[in-house]
Design an enzyme around this catalytic site. Structure first.
Site, PDB file in Angstrom:
ATOM      1  N   ASP A 199      34.650 114.531  50.187  1.00 40.32           N
ATOM      2  CA  ASP A 199      35.423 113.427  50.800  1.00 40.32           C
ATOM      3  C   ASP A 199      36.869 113.379  50.295  1.00 40.32           C
ATOM      4  OD1 ASP A 199      34.456 112.630  48.304  1.00 40.32           O
ATOM      5  OD2 ASP A 199      34.053 110.558  48.914  1.00 40.32           O
ATOM      6  N   SER A 255      24.498 102.492  48.323  1.00 40.83           N
ATOM      7  CA  SER A 255      25.587 101.741  48.935  1.00 40.83           C
ATOM      8  C   SER A 255      25.279 100.298  49.324  1.00 40.83           C
ATOM      9  CB  SER A 255      26.112 102.505  50.157  1.00 40.83           C
ATOM     10  OG  SER A 255      27.389 102.028  50.432  1.00 40.83           O
ATOM     11  N   ASP A 308      30.950 105.200  52.876  1.00 40.96           N
ATOM     12  CA  ASP A 308      29.923 104.157  52.847  1.00 40.96           C
ATOM     13  C   ASP A 308      30.155 103.097  53.912  1.00 40.96           C
ATOM     14  OD1 ASP A 308      29.339 105.649  50.688  1.00 40.96           O
ATOM     15  OD2 ASP A 308      29.570 104.057  49.191  1.00 40.96           O
TER      16      ASP A 308
HETATM   17  P1  ADP Z   1      25.914 100.780  45.198  1.00 47.37           P
HETATM   18  O1  ADP Z   1      26.898 100.517  46.267  1.00 47.37           O
HETATM   19  O2  ADP Z   1      25.606 102.221  45.018  1.00 47.37           O
HETATM   20  O3  ADP Z   1      24.657  99.989  45.332  1.00 47.37           O
HETATM   21  P2  ADP Z   1      28.002  99.629  43.587  1.00 47.37           P
HETATM   22  O4  ADP Z   1      28.214  99.589  42.119  1.00 47.37           O
HETATM   23  O5  ADP Z   1      29.045 100.247  44.438  1.00 47.37           O
HETATM   24  O6  ADP Z   1      26.586 100.346  43.818  1.00 47.37           O
HETATM   25  O7  ADP Z   1      27.779  98.156  44.154  1.00 47.37           O
HETATM   26  C1  ADP Z   1      26.837  97.305  43.558  1.00 47.37           C
HETATM   27  C2  ADP Z   1      27.441  95.917  43.404  1.00 47.37           C
HETATM   28  O8  ADP Z   1      27.568  95.288  44.704  1.00 47.37           O
HETATM   29  C3  ADP Z   1      26.546  94.993  42.620  1.00 47.37           C
HETATM   30  O9  ADP Z   1      26.757  95.116  41.230  1.00 47.37           O
HETATM   31  C4  ADP Z   1      26.959  93.625  43.147  1.00 47.37           C
HETATM   32  O10 ADP Z   1      28.148  93.190  42.518  1.00 47.37           O
HETATM   33  C5  ADP Z   1      27.290  93.904  44.614  1.00 47.37           C
HETATM   34  N1  ADP Z   1      26.138  93.627  45.493  1.00 47.37           N
HETATM   35  C6  ADP Z   1      25.497  94.497  46.287  1.00 47.37           C
HETATM   36  N2  ADP Z   1      24.497  93.901  46.979  1.00 47.37           N
HETATM   37  C7  ADP Z   1      24.496  92.609  46.616  1.00 47.37           C
HETATM   38  C8  ADP Z   1      23.707  91.459  46.971  1.00 47.37           C
HETATM   39  N3  ADP Z   1      22.708  91.533  47.838  1.00 47.37           N
HETATM   40  N4  ADP Z   1      24.006  90.285  46.374  1.00 47.37           N
HETATM   41  C9  ADP Z   1      25.021  90.194  45.499  1.00 47.37           C
HETATM   42  N5  ADP Z   1      25.795  91.229  45.132  1.00 47.37           N
HETATM   43  C10 ADP Z   1      25.542  92.422  45.665  1.00 47.37           C
HETATM   44 MG    MG Z   2      28.915 101.153  46.311  1.00 50.02          MG
END
Ligand code: ADP
Ligand code: MG
Length: 358
Positions: A45, A137, A184
């Site tokens: 990417d 994601s 994403d």
């Molecule tokens: P990924 O996108 O791979 O799951 P990231 O570190 O990019 O990991 O994003 C995760 C973050 O997104 C979490 O730590 C939180 O802050 C936020 N997040 C994602 N889903 C939720 C949710 N359902 N409720 C609250 N926060 C969320």
């Molecule tokens: Mg992420």
């Protein structure tokens, strides 16, 4: 298909019920956005190359309603949150919507701040089946669900879905302070059932790739459960090697570099490590295009071979695998019916399986 609808309807019943309990009324908006898995095209990417992700049946859902106030109140039911799961803030003056604590709310606040119209007060509940912080994601799913929720709330819909994805990415960059790529948000906004999405990271053009005969196959995503996030310095070392190699060759990015250029790169004093990184990126772009053709032709044996080659190159040339991921991948490859297996995201392996054989 039936299973996916069932899962989403379960999430919906849960979200509606929690909203009722939390706010003492019924919600009238329900939206959701999916997580994703990247099937092939790893570390391409930021080199203006190709990626080929697929949306997952795991989703982030938001239900809610206008509340007639100048504030919004949002509850996330995620069990992974370590801070408060309920937030309330003013939305009437969006210049005052700024990042802060808790951190998870910044993904939501960013989408509100960058939405191209005023946002009225609302109450909302977020329920997600995308595992959080695991490379599938959940962050983009949260942003895209938030944006879609505000579209439904205001009636102001984004005409170009790519703009919607870019605004969600901007929210993640500027409010969550995460310098993520664009894959994403693109797949979460544009992904279609039964299709992978070919995204050209040079000009952001997208092509829906029908996965012909997909019903006879399954993608199994397994979690190594070992913390395996490429450290930021290891990531930077690889990214910089790619940028430097392109510069040595007088090219804008590795997208413009071919295997024939490797000799010139050697003459320019490239190290063995740099040559390995560059050859991964060049070959991974070719593999991604070859996989696109294989999906269209329903040639899943070929898809599996390309996934295997991708993993082996990530392990040997890009050196971003781990003992745990190699173990998952090697174990999967020994199972009858498995067509290919590779690492994807942080700590995951994705395996293509021919379900007809079972
Ligand atoms: P990924 O996108 O791979 O799951 P990231 O570190 O990019 O990991 O994003 C995760 C973050 O997104 C979490 O730590 C939180 O802050 C936020 N997040 C994602 N889903 C939720 C949710 N359902 N409720 C609250 N926060 C969320
Ligand atoms: Mg992420």
């Amino acid at each position: 298909m039936a299973e996916i609808i069932h899962t989403i309807s379960q999430v919906k019943s849960e979200a509606l019920e929690i909203f009722r309990k939390e706010f003492g009324k019924d919600s009238d908006i329900c939206v959701f956005a999916p997580g994703r898995v990247n099937l092939i095209g790893e570390h391409t990417d930021y080199n203006e190359g190709f990626v080929l992700p697929m949306a997952l049946p795991m989703v982030t859902m938001i239900v809610g309603k206008l509340n007639g106030k100048s504030t919004c109140t949002i509850v996330s039911t995620s069990k992974s949150l370590t801070t408060t799961s309920k937030i309330e803030f003013e939305v009437s003056d969006r210049s005052k919507v700024v990042p802060g604590e808790p951190k998870w709310a910044n993904y939501v606040k960013g989408c509100i701040a960058f939405f191209p119209a005023d946002v009225p007060g609302f109450d909302a509940v977020i329920v997600s089946t995308v595992p959080m912080g695991s490379g599938l994601s959940s962050s983009a799913a949260l942003e895209v669900a938030t944006y879609t929720f505000i579209e439904a709330l205001t009636g102001v819909e984004c005409k170009d879905l790519r703009d919607k994805a870019l605004i969600c990415q901007k929210a993640e960059h500027q409010f969550a302070n995460v310098p993520c790529g664009i894959m994403d948000q693109f797949i979460s906004v544009i992904g279609q059932q039964g299709h992978a999405l070919l995204l050209d990271c040079r000009d952001l053009s997208v092509t829906q790739i029908p996965m012909d005969g997909i019903d006879n196959y399954a993608f199994l995503i397994t979690n190594s459960n070992a913390p395996h996030k490429l450290s930021s310095s290891a990531f930077r070392e690889r990214r910089d090697a790619c940028f430097e190699a392109a510069k040595k060759l007088g090219k804008k990015s590795l997208r413009e570099v071919t295997l024939d250029d490797l000799e010139s790169l050697k003459k320019e004093g490239a190290t063995e490590t740099m040559l390995k990184r560059v050859s991964h990126v060049i070959n991974e772009n070719s593999r991604t295009l070859a996989a696109t053709a294989a999906f269209k032709a329903g040639d899943y044996v070929k898809v599996g071979e390309l996934m295997n080659e991708s993993h082996d190159s990530l392990r040997d040339n890009y050196e971003v695998s781990s003992h745990e991921l190699d173990t998952l991948v090697n174990t999967a490859r020994k199972v009858a019916g498995v067509l290919g297996s590779r690492l994807t995201g942080a700590g995951f392996a994705v395996t293509a399986i021919n379900t007809e054989m079972f």
